[in-house]
Design an enzyme around this catalytic site. Structure first.
Site, PDB file in Angstrom:
ATOM      1  N   CYS A 130       2.416   3.783  10.108  1.00  0.00           N
ATOM      2  CA  CYS A 130       2.488   2.401  10.588  1.00  0.00           C
ATOM      3  C   CYS A 130       2.658   1.448   9.415  1.00  0.00           C
ATOM      4  CB  CYS A 130       1.221   2.019  11.335  1.00  0.00           C
ATOM      5  SG  CYS A 130       0.814   3.124  12.682  1.00  0.00           S
ATOM      6  N   THR A 131       3.117   0.265   9.735  1.00  0.00           N
ATOM      7  CA  THR A 131       3.147  -0.816   8.763  1.00  0.00           C
ATOM      8  C   THR A 131       2.605  -2.070   9.436  1.00  0.00           C
ATOM      9  OG1 THR A 131       5.128   0.086   7.689  1.00  0.00           O
ATOM     10  CG2 THR A 131       4.618  -2.230   7.267  1.00  0.00           C
ATOM     11  N   ARG A 164       6.667   3.319   2.192  1.00  0.00           N
ATOM     12  CA  ARG A 164       7.191   2.231   3.036  1.00  0.00           C
ATOM     13  C   ARG A 164       6.705   0.873   2.536  1.00  0.00           C
ATOM     14  NH1 ARG A 164       4.163   3.563   7.280  1.00  0.00           N
ATOM     15  NH2 ARG A 164       3.371   5.336   6.121  1.00  0.00           N
TER      16      ARG A 164
END
Lengths: 94, 232
Positions: B1-2, B176
């Protein structure tokens, strides 16, 4: 990208019935999805979910216990399966 | 996730997140937005999956937004079992829903998350409705948590959390964070809108094959909440 469906959940309803309208709409896909998830999670996690389901009311707080019971009833699925997918983060995150 | 919490040039707080998880195709088909109603008013809004009563993404209007990113730490099996047996612990998704239901503002939300023993560890990203109200809580099951707050006056107008402690470097195989930071800096504090944040969330690697949905929220303007199911 697509916008997801929008629903309301009425917190003034009893926990056991407040998810019914959503589960009825997603009944088959929820059932199919749970079967896939159950087949893919590590085998050692299944007994944990079943253990929790067996002592459900003592281990899970309200309103979650009654909400999950209502979902299992509406979807005609076992509590163990519903518990497994609802606790999948906590029991598989590592 | 971000997950990203940020403050724009006018002092408004925003929150953006991609949820990445296994079972991606299944979860895309189950993704729903739900408004939880109390006395015919929206008490809080969430993005979740049909049949999943906990919450990993939500917003309490005019109060705060909150998302969870997974943290992979340590042994879990015994802790979970013991914790459940002793009834001292909460699944993280239930804690987020309880927080949305009970905490009246950003400070109360932080306190509730910080003080609750949870079954799993996690990164709780919280954005408030007032200037400066953004933080990433790196949560242990018990004991001390790290709270990393926005500090716009000293140049930290956004914080990016993926799935690694913010004081460490992510592995090269799953970085990321760097593209997200680059994209945020490229957008700039003066240009934050729903659309520009979706551009950030669409940056390659930030958006990836495991992304099920993207969300942009701003607790001070709850009507801006926008959710898209992703099919990268």
């Amino acid at each position: 990208p697509t916008a997801p469906p929008v629903f309301q959940v009425d917190l003034d309803l009893q926990p056991s019935v407040r998810w019914g309208h959503i589960i009825q709409k997603y009944h088959q896909i929820v059932k199919d999805s749970h079967a896939v998830i159950r087949s893919k999670v590590p085998e050692k996690l299944i007994p944990i979910a079943e253990f929790i389901a067996a002592d459900f009311d003592n281990l899970l707080e309200q309103p979650y216990a009654d909400e999950l019971r209502g979902i299992a009833l509406t979807a005609n699925m076992s509590l163990g399966d519903i518990v497994l997918t609802n606790l999948v983060y906590d029991i598989s995150a590592f | 996730c971000t997950s990203i919490t940020m403050q724009d040039a006018h002092g408004q707080i925003w929150h953006a997140r991609n949820l990445d998880y296994s079972f991606t195709d299944i979860l895309r088909n189950l993704t729903v937005r739900i408004d939880f109603m109390k006395n015919k008013q929206v008490s809080y809004s969430v993005v979740t999956y049909a049949g999943y009563v906990g919450v990993l993404t939500g917003q309490r209007p005019h109060a705060f937004a909150i998302t969870l990113d997974e943290r992979d730490q340590g042994a879990w099996y015994d802790n979970l079992l013991v914790a459940l047996l002793e009834r001292k612990v909460k699944p993280v998704s239930f804690l987020i829903r309880d927080t949305l239901a009970q905490a009246k503002d950003f400070t109360a939300a932080l306190e509730m998350i910080n003080s609750t023993v949870t079954a799993a560890e996690g990164y709780f990203i919280v954005s408030g409705a007032n200037k400066g109200e953004g933080a990433v809580i790196t949560k242990n099951r018990v004991g001390h948590n790290d709270i990393w707050r926005l500090d716009p006056t000293n140049g930290r107008w956004f914080e990016v959390e993926t799935n690694y402690d913010h004081w460490t470097s992510p592995p090269a195989s799953d970085n990321r964070r760097a593209p997200a930071i680059k994209s945020m800096n490229s957008m700039g504090q003066n240009n934050i809108t729903v659309d520009s944040l979706f551009n950030v969330l669409s940056t390659p690697l930030v958006l990836n094959k495991k992304t099920t949905y993207s969300v942009v929220m701003s607790p001070a303007q709850p009507e801006l909440m926008k959710v898209l199911v992703r099919h990268p």
